[in-house]
Design an enzyme around this catalytic site. Sequence first.
Site, PDB file in Angstrom:
ATOM      1  N   GLU A 249     -20.501  30.356 -24.408  1.00  0.00           N
ATOM      2  CA  GLU A 249     -19.530  31.237 -25.069  1.00  0.00           C
ATOM      3  C   GLU A 249     -20.167  31.652 -26.383  1.00  0.00           C
ATOM      4  O   GLU A 249     -20.217  30.859 -27.325  1.00  0.00           O
ATOM      5  CB  GLU A 249     -18.208  30.495 -25.319  1.00  0.00           C
ATOM      6  CG  GLU A 249     -17.501  30.035 -24.070  1.00  0.00           C
ATOM      7  CD  GLU A 249     -16.977  31.182 -23.213  1.00  0.00           C
ATOM      8  OE1 GLU A 249     -16.898  32.322 -23.709  1.00  0.00           O
ATOM      9  OE2 GLU A 249     -16.665  30.924 -22.046  1.00  0.00           O
ATOM     10  N   CYS A 283     -14.901  34.724 -32.726  1.00  0.00           N
ATOM     11  CA  CYS A 283     -15.762  35.556 -31.881  1.00  0.00           C
ATOM     12  C   CYS A 283     -14.968  36.721 -31.300  1.00  0.00           C
ATOM     13  O   CYS A 283     -15.532  37.731 -30.913  1.00  0.00           O
ATOM     14  CB  CYS A 283     -16.351  34.707 -30.766  1.00  0.00           C
ATOM     15  SG  CYS A 283     -15.079  33.806 -29.883  1.00  0.00           S
ATOM     16  N   GLU A 380     -21.875  40.847 -36.189  1.00  0.00           N
ATOM     17  CA  GLU A 380     -20.554  40.239 -36.377  1.00  0.00           C
ATOM     18  C   GLU A 380     -20.274  40.034 -37.860  1.00  0.00           C
ATOM     19  O   GLU A 380     -21.057  39.372 -38.548  1.00  0.00           O
ATOM     20  CB  GLU A 380     -20.583  38.834 -35.760  1.00  0.00           C
ATOM     21  CG  GLU A 380     -20.024  38.731 -34.386  1.00  0.00           C
ATOM     22  CD  GLU A 380     -20.047  37.277 -33.924  1.00  0.00           C
ATOM     23  OE1 GLU A 380     -21.105  36.619 -33.992  1.00  0.00           O
ATOM     24  OE2 GLU A 380     -19.004  36.818 -33.460  1.00  0.00           O
TER      25      GLU A 380
HETATM   26  P1  NAP Z   1     -24.044  28.160 -34.401  1.00  0.00           P
HETATM   27  O1  NAP Z   1     -24.840  28.163 -35.633  1.00  0.00           O
HETATM   28  O2  NAP Z   1     -24.637  28.709 -33.175  1.00  0.00           O
HETATM   29  O3  NAP Z   1     -23.599  26.634 -34.197  1.00  0.00           O
HETATM   30  C1  NAP Z   1     -22.799  26.234 -33.120  1.00  0.00           C
HETATM   31  C2  NAP Z   1     -23.129  24.812 -32.756  1.00  0.00           C
HETATM   32  O4  NAP Z   1     -24.492  24.745 -32.331  1.00  0.00           O
HETATM   33  C3  NAP Z   1     -22.993  23.816 -33.906  1.00  0.00           C
HETATM   34  O5  NAP Z   1     -22.497  22.598 -33.390  1.00  0.00           O
HETATM   35  C4  NAP Z   1     -24.423  23.656 -34.366  1.00  0.00           C
HETATM   36  O6  NAP Z   1     -24.685  22.415 -34.984  1.00  0.00           O
HETATM   37  C5  NAP Z   1     -25.144  23.715 -33.044  1.00  0.00           C
HETATM   38  N1  NAP Z   1     -26.562  24.021 -33.167  1.00  0.00           N
HETATM   39  C6  NAP Z   1     -27.219  24.638 -34.186  1.00  0.00           C
HETATM   40  N2  NAP Z   1     -28.547  24.693 -33.932  1.00  0.00           N
HETATM   41  C7  NAP Z   1     -28.730  24.103 -32.735  1.00  0.00           C
HETATM   42  C8  NAP Z   1     -29.890  23.849 -31.937  1.00  0.00           C
HETATM   43  N3  NAP Z   1     -31.100  24.236 -32.305  1.00  0.00           N
HETATM   44  N4  NAP Z   1     -29.714  23.213 -30.759  1.00  0.00           N
HETATM   45  C9  NAP Z   1     -28.488  22.813 -30.367  1.00  0.00           C
HETATM   46  N5  NAP Z   1     -27.358  23.021 -31.075  1.00  0.00           N
HETATM   47  C10 NAP Z   1     -27.479  23.674 -32.245  1.00  0.00           C
HETATM   48  O7  NAP Z   1     -22.680  28.941 -34.566  1.00  0.00           O
HETATM   49  P2  NAP Z   1     -21.590  28.795 -35.687  1.00  0.00           P
HETATM   50  O8  NAP Z   1     -22.110  29.477 -36.906  1.00  0.00           O
HETATM   51  O9  NAP Z   1     -21.121  27.395 -35.800  1.00  0.00           O
HETATM   52  O10 NAP Z   1     -20.379  29.625 -35.046  1.00  0.00           O
HETATM   53  C11 NAP Z   1     -20.290  30.996 -35.154  1.00  0.00           C
HETATM   54  C12 NAP Z   1     -20.738  31.676 -33.876  1.00  0.00           C
HETATM   55  O11 NAP Z   1     -20.041  31.147 -32.761  1.00  0.00           O
HETATM   56  C13 NAP Z   1     -20.402  33.146 -33.888  1.00  0.00           C
HETATM   57  O12 NAP Z   1     -21.491  33.897 -33.411  1.00  0.00           O
HETATM   58  C14 NAP Z   1     -19.224  33.263 -32.937  1.00  0.00           C
HETATM   59  O13 NAP Z   1     -19.069  34.517 -32.356  1.00  0.00           O
HETATM   60  C15 NAP Z   1     -19.526  32.196 -31.956  1.00  0.00           C
HETATM   61  N6  NAP Z   1     -18.297  31.767 -31.261  1.00  0.00           N
HETATM   62  C16 NAP Z   1     -18.148  32.139 -29.967  1.00  0.00           C
HETATM   63  C17 NAP Z   1     -16.993  31.796 -29.292  1.00  0.00           C
HETATM   64  C18 NAP Z   1     -16.806  32.210 -27.861  1.00  0.00           C
HETATM   65  O14 NAP Z   1     -15.940  31.639 -27.203  1.00  0.00           O
HETATM   66  N7  NAP Z   1     -17.562  33.161 -27.328  1.00  0.00           N
HETATM   67  C19 NAP Z   1     -16.020  31.045 -29.926  1.00  0.00           C
HETATM   68  C20 NAP Z   1     -16.207  30.670 -31.256  1.00  0.00           C
HETATM   69  C21 NAP Z   1     -17.377  31.045 -31.910  1.00  0.00           C
HETATM   70  P3  NAP Z   1     -24.775  22.294 -36.588  1.00  0.00           P
HETATM   71  O15 NAP Z   1     -23.421  22.630 -37.076  1.00  0.00           O
HETATM   72  O16 NAP Z   1     -25.149  20.886 -36.786  1.00  0.00           O
HETATM   73  O17 NAP Z   1     -25.813  23.276 -37.047  1.00  0.00           O
END
Ligand code: NAP
Length: 476
Positions: A249, A283, A380
């Site tokens: 997602e 998102c 975004e």
């Molecule tokens: P993110 O930076 O991608 O982080 C999401 C998760 O991934 C966190 O738990 C993060 O851990 C982890 N992560 C980071 N680097 C990683 C790696 N190299 N390997 C494995 N896991 C890793 O996203 P975010 O900033 O938290 O959230 C915002 C994004 O999520 C936006 O783009 C939004 O659109 C998207 N989103 C999508 C949905 C959907 O249903 N489509 C819903 C909500 C949000 P750490 O926190 O420890 O870095």
Amino acid sequence: MEHTNLFIDGGWHDGAGGERFDVINPATEETLASVASADIADADRALDAAEAAMAEWRERTPRARGEILRKAFELFTARLPDFARLITLENGKARADAMGEAAYAAEFFRWFAEEAVRANGLITQAPASGARIIVQYKPAGIAVLVTPWNYPAAMGTRKIAPALAAGCSVIIKPASATPLTMLALMPLLEEAGVPPGLVNVLPSKKTGALVDHMLHDPRVRVVSFTGSTSIGRKLLLSAADQVLKPAMELGGNAPLIVFEDADIGKAVDGAMLAKMRNLGEACTAANRFYVHKDVAEDFTSRLAAAMGALKVGNGLEEDVDVGPLVNADTRDKVAAFVDDAMAKGARILVGGKPIEGKGFFYPPTVMTDVPENADCVTDEIFGPVAAIQTFTDQEDVIRRANDTEYGLVAYVFSEDFKRAMQVCERLDYGMVGLNRGLVSDPAAPFGGVKQSGLGREGGHEGMLEFMESQYISAEW
Ligand code: NAP
């Protein structure tokens, strides 16, 4: 902050490496808690626990699994204000948003309690040979779940509940900015009857290495991720080595289209929901507003009035509508989008400047005359900024709405149902809100196309993401 350690095999543990990290309240910039950071050795311990727990759990009847999920729904529902408070403390969102999230998060337990008994297969006859085709669904295996900070409760329960309904065990890696809510959920699951080891929580500051290690353990069969498209791509690469079942997602860039035949009052209400639910940190947040020229002035002035009337402040306060953004980076990114659009010719009607002082606040902002080359049109915004453009031609607005690598959700406002349905079908999006600013529902298949993701969460599909079909060709 009662629970700040790792939750493995039903118990609380310091990380094997002894490291901890701080969780910050975005409204005050004060430290809320120091949380244990999981290491590779902790992941191995969680995998052992998940393996043992799943061996027993998968043998329970679907009804027995469903009843535990139902109990989790009831316990969660009885404690919504407690969870909402914790969500506000670590994420910042205002009380009403946090209560909304808590209720939404609880609903996944109810929905998947009901779905647990509906993994229906098929029996039919092969057209040519006459042999029987029997199809049944089985739990796929241990699932690694990785969740973002914008919905600290719901993005977890949207994965945990279907995984448990399917008969799987899970290891969840919550976002480092907001791990406390998921940790607080664990005693509740225990009380509901979830056995030790079935759900394990590993906050970590060594995220990349930890998740990569788990995705290379042969006992893991599913990776379910919610977060940015860039990290999703990395996880897909990592998952390829063991050909894991991926559920992704990812990011969005939602267009919101207001036609000249829309009910403008309804469109403004829908736009407020699509933009300001979770202060735009969603998102599904409307990112690009396309408003027909004939109604642009009316829509824009009403939206600006509604946005300008929102009260910004610490989300714990009763009358606050809009809390702080989650951290300084997110706030600065929002400010940069606005500055870039202004430099390229956009006009600010409301807001437009970060709020000085403690906390990562940015005011509700409405920009009009936003040019096509503004950064916020392609990326975004993830904040409380409505970026408005106009259109006159239906074909042109469909083309502009589809002109993105994302395809999560689009919103359409029109009172001409035939036209609205024709437009919905031409939009390259996994979901469309038609005369509504909210699509999220535990009973519906949530998910995107193109680079917004793979697979669906919620609905009937949500449980099947954690199951594999098995086909038996039989004769008797
Ligand atoms: P993110 O930076 O991608 O982080 C999401 C998760 O991934 C966190 O738990 C993060 O851990 C982890 N992560 C980071 N680097 C990683 C790696 N190299 N390997 C494995 N896991 C890793 O996203 P975010 O900033 O938290 O959230 C915002 C994004 O999520 C936006 O783009 C939004 O659109 C998207 N989103 C999508 C949905 C959907 O249903 N489509 C819903 C909500 C949000 P750490 O926190 O420890 O870095």
